[in-house]
Enzyme design. Structure first.
Site, PDB file in Angstrom:
ATOM      1  N   GLY A 226       0.833  -1.199   0.000  1.00  0.00           N
ATOM      2  CA  GLY A 226       0.000   0.000   0.000  1.00  0.00           C
ATOM      3  C   GLY A 226       0.869   1.250   0.000  1.00  0.00           C
ATOM      4  CB  SER A 227       0.014   4.721   0.630  1.00  0.00           C
ATOM      5  OG  SER A 227      -0.596   4.647   1.900  1.00  0.00           O
ATOM      6  CD  GLU A 246       6.925  -5.752  -1.781  1.00  0.00           C
ATOM      7  OE1 GLU A 246       7.263  -5.013  -2.728  1.00  0.00           O
ATOM      8  OE2 GLU A 246       7.667  -6.635  -1.319  1.00  0.00           O
ATOM      9  CG  LEU A 247       5.990   0.933   1.213  1.00  0.00           C
ATOM     10  CD1 LEU A 247       6.850   1.806   2.111  1.00  0.00           C
ATOM     11  CD2 LEU A 247       4.627   0.675   1.840  1.00  0.00           C
ATOM     12  CB  CYS A 281       3.378   0.389  -7.153  1.00  0.00           C
ATOM     13  SG  CYS A 281       3.370  -1.367  -7.488  1.00  0.00           S
ATOM     14  CD  GLU A 375       2.474   5.649  -5.795  1.00  0.00           C
ATOM     15  OE1 GLU A 375       2.075   5.827  -4.630  1.00  0.00           O
ATOM     16  OE2 GLU A 375       2.673   4.519  -6.274  1.00  0.00           O
TER      17      GLU A 375
HETATM   18  P1  NAD Z   1      -3.341   2.416   1.377  1.00  0.00           P
HETATM   19  O1  NAD Z   1      -2.034   2.568   2.067  1.00  0.00           O
HETATM   20  O2  NAD Z   1      -4.336   3.493   1.507  1.00  0.00           O
HETATM   21  O3  NAD Z   1      -4.081   1.089   1.872  1.00  0.00           O
HETATM   22  C1  NAD Z   1      -3.449  -0.171   1.792  1.00  0.00           C
HETATM   23  C2  NAD Z   1      -4.109  -1.103   2.792  1.00  0.00           C
HETATM   24  O4  NAD Z   1      -3.799  -0.647   4.123  1.00  0.00           O
HETATM   25  C3  NAD Z   1      -5.632  -1.141   2.706  1.00  0.00           C
HETATM   26  O5  NAD Z   1      -6.076  -2.465   2.915  1.00  0.00           O
HETATM   27  C4  NAD Z   1      -6.046  -0.233   3.853  1.00  0.00           C
HETATM   28  O6  NAD Z   1      -7.338  -0.524   4.326  1.00  0.00           O
HETATM   29  C5  NAD Z   1      -4.984  -0.591   4.880  1.00  0.00           C
HETATM   30  N1  NAD Z   1      -4.815   0.392   5.967  1.00  0.00           N
HETATM   31  C6  NAD Z   1      -5.078   1.726   5.952  1.00  0.00           C
HETATM   32  N2  NAD Z   1      -4.784   2.267   7.148  1.00  0.00           N
HETATM   33  C7  NAD Z   1      -4.310   1.267   7.936  1.00  0.00           C
HETATM   34  C8  NAD Z   1      -3.814   1.199   9.257  1.00  0.00           C
HETATM   35  N3  NAD Z   1      -3.767   2.273  10.027  1.00  0.00           N
HETATM   36  N4  NAD Z   1      -3.384   0.023   9.738  1.00  0.00           N
HETATM   37  C9  NAD Z   1      -3.412  -1.086   8.957  1.00  0.00           C
HETATM   38  N5  NAD Z   1      -3.877  -1.100   7.682  1.00  0.00           N
HETATM   39  C10 NAD Z   1      -4.319   0.072   7.178  1.00  0.00           C
HETATM   40  O7  NAD Z   1      -3.001   2.109  -0.155  1.00  0.00           O
HETATM   41  P2  NAD Z   1      -4.006   1.953  -1.386  1.00  0.00           P
HETATM   42  O8  NAD Z   1      -4.536   3.302  -1.730  1.00  0.00           O
HETATM   43  O9  NAD Z   1      -4.964   0.834  -1.170  1.00  0.00           O
HETATM   44  O10 NAD Z   1      -2.994   1.453  -2.514  1.00  0.00           O
HETATM   45  C11 NAD Z   1      -2.246   2.329  -3.287  1.00  0.00           C
HETATM   46  C12 NAD Z   1      -0.807   2.365  -2.845  1.00  0.00           C
HETATM   47  O11 NAD Z   1      -0.275   1.040  -2.846  1.00  0.00           O
HETATM   48  C13 NAD Z   1       0.070   3.142  -3.798  1.00  0.00           C
HETATM   49  O12 NAD Z   1       0.970   3.926  -3.072  1.00  0.00           O
HETATM   50  C14 NAD Z   1       0.798   2.052  -4.564  1.00  0.00           C
HETATM   51  O13 NAD Z   1       2.014   2.435  -5.131  1.00  0.00           O
HETATM   52  C15 NAD Z   1       0.979   1.026  -3.514  1.00  0.00           C
HETATM   53  N6  NAD Z   1       1.234  -0.279  -4.116  1.00  0.00           N
HETATM   54  C16 NAD Z   1       2.482  -0.839  -3.997  1.00  0.00           C
HETATM   55  C17 NAD Z   1       2.754  -2.056  -4.617  1.00  0.00           C
HETATM   56  C18 NAD Z   1       4.086  -2.722  -4.507  1.00  0.00           C
HETATM   57  O14 NAD Z   1       4.156  -3.936  -4.751  1.00  0.00           O
HETATM   58  N7  NAD Z   1       5.139  -2.025  -4.167  1.00  0.00           N
HETATM   59  C19 NAD Z   1       1.755  -2.687  -5.341  1.00  0.00           C
HETATM   60  C20 NAD Z   1       0.505  -2.073  -5.436  1.00  0.00           C
HETATM   61  C21 NAD Z   1       0.246  -0.876  -4.809  1.00  0.00           C
END
Ligand code: NAD
Length: 473
Positions: A226-227, A246-247, A281, A375
Site C-alpha cells: 500500500g502507500s 511493498e510501497l 506502483c 507518486e
Molecule cells: P493504502 O495505504 O491506503 O491502503 C493499503 C491497505 O492498508 C488497505 O487495505 C487499507 O485498508 C490498509 N490500511 C489503511 N490504514 C491502515 C492502518 N492504520 N493500519 C493497517 N492497515 C491500514 O493504499 P491503497 O490506496 O490501497 O494502494 C495504493 C498504494 O499502494 C500506492 O501507493 C501504490 O504504489 C501502492 N502499491 C504498492 C505495490 C508494490 O508492490 N510495491 C503494489 C501495489 C500498490
C-alpha cells in the site's frame, strides 16, 4: 444476500453491512459486511492454534490446495474479471490480465511448494569443523497478517496468500475497503480445498481495526502492500516484528539513442503510463528521452495516448477507466494544474469527468512539481529531454522512490551499468518499468519498501533458517 467473509475457513456475516460500488457510475457491485470483534479474535486465535500443525502439513497437500485455487480461478476467469471491474472500475481488459496473473501466481506457488527446501552444507572447510555437516532447514516465521491495496485486488492478495500457504504459514488477510469482493470470492475457492480450518481467514475490517491487528503479538509477520505513510506507520508501531513493505513509486523509463523502434517504445510508454488509470506502483510516470530521439518519441507518445479508449470499464475496448474515487481524480487534476501553473506544457489531456481523469502528457515540467516528485497514481506521464544517458540515470535516481526502471536500449554493457547504477529493485531492459512476471523477485529500495515478493522470494522472506550441526561424520 451479503457476500460472506471467511473466519477460520468458515463463511460468516455480520450486521455491519458494507455496500461496494463502482467508482465509474456508482452501480452496486455487491454487499458484504465487516467482521465483528469476536470474529476477528476467532480468526487470529485459530491461526495461532493451527500454526504448528500447518507448518507440518506435507508439501504435496499444500501444493494440491494451491493447484486447486489456480485451476478454479482459470475456470471462473470471466466471472472473476467482471467482479474486479465492477468493484474497482478497472477496465475489463486489465481485469482479465490480472486474473491470468493470479492463476499463474497460484500455479507457481503450487510448484514451489514442492521444490522449496533447505540445504546441506559442508563445514569441514576449516580444520576446527572437520567431520561436521550442517542441515539448514527453513520453517515459517509464524502467522502472517496480509494487508492488501485496492489496485490489484486479486493478484496482490494472491501474492500474500499463495506464498504463505506454500510454506505452511497461516494467514489472516485484510482486503482493501474499496475492493473486498474479489478477495472474498477467492475465499470461497480456498474453502473448497482441504487446508486446515484456521490456516486462512479473509476479513474485511475498518482501518482502525487493522491498526490494532498489526500490534497483535499472535501475528508475528505483517506483509503490507500500500502507500508509504500507512506502511511506515505500521513499521513504527511494530519495529520488532517481521514487516514486509511493498510501497509506492514514480517509475521512470529511459529511451536511449540506439533504440531503433521508437514508435514501439512510444506505444509501450503510452499504454503503461495509462493502464488502469495509472494506478499501478510501476506505472510509467517519468520518461527521460535522449535529445536525438525526443521529438519523434514525444510526438508518438501523444499520438498513442490520444488513441486510448476512455470511459466505461465494462466495455472490452476501454483502456482507461475511472480512478478509485472522485477525490483521487481531483487530486490528480490539482497536481497537473500545479505543473501547468509552474510552466509545464500540456501536450494532451488535462480534463476530468467525475472519477475519470483524461490520459495526460506533460513536458517541460519543473523537477520540484508533484507530478515528478511524488507518486501520481493517475494517468499522467511527464516527458523530459536529456543530453546523455548519464544525465537520464542521474534523473532516474533523483527520487525518494526506487521500484523499477525501464531502459530502451540494445547495448548489453549499458544494461549491466544500469543494473548497478540505478537505485531501483529491478531494471527492465527493452521495455517499460511496468513489466512484472509474478515469479521474479519484486520490490523496492529507498521509500518504495523493504523485502521482496514474487513467489519464491516471498517464501524465503516468510521463513527463517534453522541449522542442525551433525558431528563425527
Ligand atoms: P493504502 O495505504 O491506503 O491502503 C493499503 C491497505 O492498508 C488497505 O487495505 C487499507 O485498508 C490498509 N490500511 C489503511 N490504514 C491502515 C492502518 N492504520 N493500519 C493497517 N492497515 C491500514 O493504499 P491503497 O490506496 O490501497 O494502494 C495504493 C498504494 O499502494 C500506492 O501507493 C501504490 O504504489 C501502492 N502499491 C504498492 C505495490 C508494490 O508492490 N510495491 C503494489 C501495489 C500498490
Amino acid at each position: 444476500m451479503n457476500t460472506p467473509y471467511w473466519v477460520a475457513g468458515q463463511a460468516t456475516s455480520s450486521a455491519d453491512v458494507v455496500e461496494v460500488r463502482s467508482p465509474y457510475d456508482g452501480a452496486l457491485a455487491g454487499t458484504t459486511s465487516n467482521a465483528t470483534a469476536q470474529d476477528v479474535e476467532r480468526a487470529v486465535a485459530a491461526a495461532a492454534d493451527v500454526a504448528e500443525e500447518f507448518a507440518s502439513l506435507p508439501a504435496h497437500a499444500r501444493s494440491a490446495a494451491l493447484d486447486h485455487v489456480s485451476r478454479r480461478l482459470a475456470e471462473r476467469a470471466e466471472e472473476v474479471a467482471a467482479l474486479i471491474t465492477a468493484e474497482s472500475g478497472k477496465p475489463l481488459k486489465w481485469s482479465r490480465m490480472e486474473v491470468a496473473r493470479a492463476v499463474s501466481t497460484f500455479r507457481w506457488a503450487a510448484e514451489e511448494a514442492r521444490r522449496f527446501s533447505g540445504e546441506l552444507q559442508r563445514l569441514d572447510t576449516d580444520p576446527a569443523a572437520t567431520g561436521r555437516l550442517a542441515l539448514v532447514r527453513r520453517s515459517p516465521r509464524g502467522v502472517v497478517l496480509g494487508i492488501a491495496p485496492f489496485n490489484f485486488p486479486l493478484n496482490l492478495v494472491a501474492h500474500k496468500v499463495a506464498p504463505a500457504i506454500a510454506v505452511g504459514a497461516p494467514i489472516v488477510l485484510k482486503p482493501a475497503p474499496a475492493t473486498p469482493l474479489v478477495a472474498l470470492l477467492l475465499g470461497s475457492i480456498l474453502a473448497e480445498t482441504d487446508l486446515p480450518a484456521g490456516s486462512w481467514s479473509v476479513i474485511p475490517v475498518p482501518n482502525e481495526v487493522a491498526g490494532e491487528l498489526v500490534a497483535d503479538p499472535r501475528l508475528p509477520v505483517v506483509s503490507f502492500t500500500g502507500s508509504g505513510p500507512v506502511g511506515y506507520g505500521i513499521l513504527d508501531r511494530v519495529p520488532r516484528k517481521h514487516v514486509v513493505l511493498e510501497l509506492g513509486g514514480n517509475a521512470a523509463a529511459v529511451v536511449c539513442p540506439d533504440w531503433a523502434d521508437l514508435d514501439w517504445a512510444a506505444q509501450r510508454i503510452a499504454t503503461f503510463a495509462m493502464y488502469q488509470g495509472g494506478q499501478s506502483c510501476i506505472s510509467v510516470q517519468r520518461v527521460y528521452l535522449h535529445a536525438d530521439v525526443y521529438d519523434a518519441v514525444a510526438e508518438a507518445v501523444v499520438a498513442h495516448v490520444r488513441k486510448l479508449g476512455t470511459g466505461a470499464p465494462q466495455d472490452p475496448s476501454t483502456d482507461v477507466g475511472p480512478l478509485i474515487n472522485e477525490a483521487a481524480a481531483q487530486r490528480v487534476e490539482s497536481w497537473v494544474d500545479e505543473a501547468v501553473a509552474a510552466g509545464a506544457t500540456l501536450l494532451t489531456g488535462g480534463t476530468r469527468d467525475g472519477a475519470v481523469y483524461a490520459p495526460t502528457v506533460l513536458a517541460d515540467v519543473p523537477a520540484d512539481c508533484k507530478v515528478v516528485d511524488e507518486e501520481v497514481f493517475g494517468p499522467v506521464v511527464v516527458l523530459t529531454r536529456v543530453a546523455s544517458v548519464e544525465e537520464a540515470f542521474d534523473k532516474v535516481n533523483d527520487s525518494r522512490f526506487g521500484l523499477q526502471a525501464g531502459l530502451f536500449t540494445t547495448d548489453v554493457r549499458l544494461a549491466f551499468k544500469a543494473s548497478k547504477r540505478l537505485a531501483v529493485g529491478g531494471v527492465i531492459v527493452g521495455d517499460v518499468p511496468s513489466f512484472r512476471a509474478d515469479q521474479m523477485p519484486y520490490g523496492g529500495v529507498k521509500e518504495s519498501g523493504t523485502g521482496r515478493e514474487g513467489v519464491h522470494a516471498a517464501m524465503t522472506d516468510l521463513t527463517e533458517e534453522h541449522v542442525l550441526v551433525l558431528t563425527g561424520l
